[in-house]
Design a protein around this motif. Structure first.
Motif, short mmCIF file in Angstrom:
data_model
loop_
_atom_site.label_atom_id
_atom_site.label_comp_id
_atom_site.label_asym_id
_atom_site.label_seq_id
_atom_site.Cartn_x
_atom_site.Cartn_y
_atom_site.Cartn_z
N ARG A 1 0.88 -1.17 0.00
CA ARG A 1 0.00 0.00 0.00
C ARG A 1 0.91 1.21 0.00
NH1 ARG A 1 -5.34 0.34 3.39
NH2 ARG A 1 -6.08 -0.49 1.40
N ALA A 2 0.87 1.97 -1.08
CA ALA A 2 1.75 3.12 -1.26
C ALA A 2 0.97 4.42 -1.15
CB ALA A 2 2.43 3.04 -2.62
N ARG A 3 1.40 5.27 -0.22
CA ARG A 3 0.84 6.61 -0.08
C ARG A 3 2.01 7.57 -0.23
NH1 ARG A 3 -2.62 3.80 -1.14
NH2 ARG A 3 -4.51 3.33 0.01
N VAL A 4 2.45 7.71 -1.49
CA VAL A 4 3.69 8.43 -1.77
C VAL A 4 3.64 9.87 -1.28
CG1 VAL A 4 5.27 9.19 -3.59
CG2 VAL A 4 4.25 6.92 -3.70
N LEU A 5 2.55 10.58 -1.56
CA LEU A 5 2.48 11.98 -1.15
C LEU A 5 2.46 12.15 0.37
CD1 LEU A 5 0.07 13.39 -3.88
CD2 LEU A 5 2.58 13.48 -3.79
N ARG A 6 2.02 11.12 1.08
CA ARG A 6 2.09 11.13 2.55
C ARG A 6 3.39 10.52 3.05
NH1 ARG A 6 -3.43 8.43 4.15
NH2 ARG A 6 -4.38 8.90 2.17
N ARG A 7 4.22 10.04 2.11
CA ARG A 7 5.53 9.45 2.40
C ARG A 7 5.41 8.20 3.25
NH1 ARG A 7 6.02 14.30 4.73
NH2 ARG A 7 7.09 13.36 6.49
N THR A 8 4.32 7.45 3.08
CA THR A 8 4.05 6.29 3.91
C THR A 8 3.76 5.07 3.05
OG1 THR A 8 3.14 7.72 5.61
CG2 THR A 8 2.57 5.40 5.75
N PHE A 9 4.31 3.93 3.46
CA PHE A 9 4.14 2.67 2.74
C PHE A 9 3.84 1.57 3.74
CE2 PHE A 9 6.98 5.43 0.54
CZ PHE A 9 6.57 5.36 -0.79
N LEU A 10 2.94 0.68 3.38
CA LEU A 10 2.67 -0.52 4.18
C LEU A 10 2.97 -1.73 3.32
CD1 LEU A 10 -0.83 0.35 5.70
CD2 LEU A 10 1.38 0.52 6.83
#
Length: 132
Positions: free
Chosen positions: A59-68
């Motif tokens: 799960r990539a949330r690039v703009l939030r700089r967060t990855f699961l």
């Protein structure tokens, strides 16, 4: 950014217990997030070929700089063999330079519970963070 959905490289035996890992990564900068995201497909491809891998998703949330990440393995040793192999080993060492935070949690489930949900992974990561 699109997620990489759950895939099953090798199906476990129906009565097996599988070893699961969920991880959460947060980068310091958007540039770090882009680097992480660009490396992710290669690492996912590596997992799909790894002996003992029973499932993987990102799960990539690039703009939030967060990855699961969420993965299922034959056993703990299979996961650790993968973690020590290339290119994962070098990529994870390089990522440490731009990582703000990393969290990992591990558990086992009956094979019949695969694929796992993001809700379950996030719940377990939150419990780990709270020290439960």
């Amino acid at each position: 950014m699109p997620d990489i959905p759950w895939s099953t490289p090798t199906a476990p035996a129906p009565d097996a217990e599988v070893y699961v890992m969920a991880s959460r990564f947060e980068t310091d900068t958007l540039t770090g997030a882009l680097r992480f995201f660009l490396k992710a497909p290669g690492i996912i491809a590596q997992i799909r070929k790894a002996p003992g891998a029973h499932g993987v998703a990102l799960r990539a949330r690039v703009l939030r700089r967060t990855f699961l990440t969420l993965s299922a393995w034959e056993d703990r040793d299979a996961l650790y063999r993968f973690a020590r192999s290339e290119p994962h080993r070098s990529s994870s060492r390089a990522a440490a330079a731009y990582m703000r935070e990393s969290a990992f949690t591990f558990w086992t489930v009956p094979a019949g519970e695969l694929p796992l949900t993001w809700a379950e992974a996030e719940r377990r990561l939150a419990e780990r963070k709270q020290g439960h």
